[in-house]
Design a protein around this motif. Structure first.
Motif, short mmCIF file in Angstrom:
data_model
loop_
_atom_site.label_atom_id
_atom_site.label_comp_id
_atom_site.label_asym_id
_atom_site.label_seq_id
_atom_site.Cartn_x
_atom_site.Cartn_y
_atom_site.Cartn_z
N GLU A 53 26.84 17.39 16.57
CA GLU A 53 28.03 16.87 15.64
C GLU A 53 29.21 16.56 15.99
N SER A 54 29.71 17.61 16.89
CA SER A 54 31.25 17.55 16.72
C SER A 54 31.46 16.56 17.81
N ILE A 55 30.61 15.81 19.15
CA ILE A 55 30.86 14.58 19.29
C ILE A 55 30.46 13.39 18.79
N MET A 56 30.10 13.86 17.62
CA MET A 56 29.88 12.16 16.68
C MET A 56 31.05 11.98 15.61
N GLU A 57 31.13 13.25 15.61
CA GLU A 57 32.75 13.59 14.72
C GLU A 57 33.55 13.05 15.61
N SER A 58 33.18 13.30 16.67
CA SER A 58 34.61 12.40 17.53
C SER A 58 34.58 11.40 17.82
N ASN A 59 33.73 11.06 17.74
CA ASN A 59 33.47 9.21 17.63
C ASN A 59 33.16 8.46 16.68
N PRO A 60 33.90 8.06 15.20
CA PRO A 60 33.55 7.57 13.67
C PRO A 60 32.78 6.40 14.22
N ASP A 61 33.88 5.47 15.35
CA ASP A 61 33.32 4.42 15.11
C ASP A 61 31.77 3.70 16.45
N LYS A 62 31.47 5.10 16.13
CA LYS A 62 29.71 4.93 16.73
C LYS A 62 29.12 5.10 15.53
N ASP A 63 28.11 4.03 15.38
CA ASP A 63 26.45 4.34 14.18
C ASP A 63 25.33 5.19 14.86
N TYR A 64 25.67 6.57 14.48
CA TYR A 64 24.43 6.84 15.29
C TYR A 64 23.68 7.23 13.73
N ILE A 65 22.11 7.10 14.40
CA ILE A 65 21.29 6.93 14.11
C ILE A 65 20.06 8.36 14.28
N ALA A 66 19.35 8.93 13.42
CA ALA A 66 19.18 10.32 13.24
C ALA A 66 17.32 9.76 14.05
N SER A 67 16.97 10.54 14.76
CA SER A 67 15.72 9.67 14.98
C SER A 67 14.41 10.85 14.14
N GLU A 68 13.35 10.50 13.91
CA GLU A 68 12.48 11.27 13.48
C GLU A 68 11.66 12.21 14.44
N ASN A 69 12.10 11.69 15.49
CA ASN A 69 12.21 12.97 17.04
C ASN A 69 13.39 13.90 17.30
N GLY A 70 13.40 14.15 16.45
CA GLY A 70 15.06 15.28 16.35
C GLY A 70 16.03 14.55 18.21
N PHE A 71 16.45 13.71 17.95
CA PHE A 71 18.00 13.03 18.64
C PHE A 71 18.35 12.41 18.03
N TRP A 72 20.04 11.85 18.44
CA TRP A 72 20.56 10.56 18.09
C TRP A 72 20.66 9.64 18.57
N TYR A 73 21.04 8.66 18.39
CA TYR A 73 21.72 7.28 19.36
C TYR A 73 22.26 6.45 18.64
N PHE A 74 22.69 5.54 18.98
CA PHE A 74 23.51 4.60 18.02
C PHE A 74 23.11 3.06 20.19
N TYR A 75 23.45 1.65 18.61
CA TYR A 75 22.70 0.27 20.15
C TYR A 75 24.72 0.38 20.56
N THR A 76 24.26 0.44 21.96
CA THR A 76 25.46 -0.60 22.56
C THR A 76 24.97 -1.74 22.48
N ASN A 77 24.08 -2.67 22.44
CA ASN A 77 23.68 -3.93 22.53
C ASN A 77 22.47 -4.07 21.64
N LYS A 78 22.25 -4.81 20.59
CA LYS A 78 21.71 -4.68 19.68
C LYS A 78 20.96 -5.89 19.40
N VAL A 79 19.70 -5.98 19.63
CA VAL A 79 18.79 -7.56 19.11
C VAL A 79 18.54 -7.54 17.71
N GLU A 80 18.93 -8.47 17.27
CA GLU A 80 18.32 -8.96 16.14
C GLU A 80 17.13 -9.15 16.14
N SER A 81 17.10 -10.72 16.69
CA SER A 81 16.13 -11.61 16.57
C SER A 81 14.23 -10.63 17.23
#
Length: 177
Positions: A53-81
């Motif tokens: 949580e402290s890592i996520m708070e120190s990087n407010p520009d990242k859009d962290y997503i909590a997975s249902e498997n118990g980890f967090w992640y953010f996209y550096t390069n997201k493919v929409e199509s």
């Protein structure tokens, strides 16, 4: 005493016919080890969550997503199509590097080919790859229990080490079975 051997044989026969007795255990387990282990794991999990949580708070520009498997992640390069994601039996090619929560690199960028759910890969990364599309780059933060856990990787990753993995999914070869 006419025949001492006869008396001895009769005595041995009587003694050896005794039924076996159950042995009592030397100590009785009360289950306290499991309770203590569960408490230790709860404390460890809470500590790791605070660190993450402290890592996520120190990087407010990242859009962290909590997975249902118990980890967090953010996209550096997201493919929409593209909607193609790896499933059981697909052969995928990906690049990844591993560091600890302080940012110290453990394993430098490495290319890996992996057959989904048919080869060994730690739980968090295996589940994280299932969320990705080709040419996406994602940074995952894994608590130790879904990374390498208590045993580590028996090489560079020690006991109960939460990890940050930067992953790029290069290619998915669909399984035609």
């Amino acid at each position: 005493m006419k025949n001492p051997y006869l008396i001895l044989i009769l005595l041995v026969t009587l003694v050896s016919c005794k039924s076996p007795e159950a042995r009592m255990p030397e100590s009785v387990k009360s289950g306290s080890f499991l309770k203590e282990s569960a408490e230790r794991n709860k404390k460890l999990n809470a500590l790791e969550h605070k660190m993450i949580e402290s890592i996520m708070e120190s990087n407010p520009d990242k859009d962290y997503i909590a997975s249902e498997n118990g980890f967090w992640y953010f996209y550096t390069n997201k493919v929409e199509s593209d909607s193609l994601k790896p499933v059981f039996g697909d052969v995928i090619d990906f690049d990844f590097n591993v560091s600890n929560l302080k940012g110290s690199e453990i394993y430098a960028s490495e290319n890996k080919t992996y057959v989904m759910d048919k080869e060994e890969l730690f739980t968090g990364l295996r589940e994280g790859l299932k969320l990705m599309k080709p040419s996406e780059s994602v940074t995952f933060i894994f608590p130790s229990q879904i990374a390498y856990g208590y045993y580590g990787d028996e090489n560079k990753i020690g006991t109960n080490v939460p990890l940050i993995c930067e992953v790029t999914l290069n290619n998915i070869n669909k399984n035609n079975d």
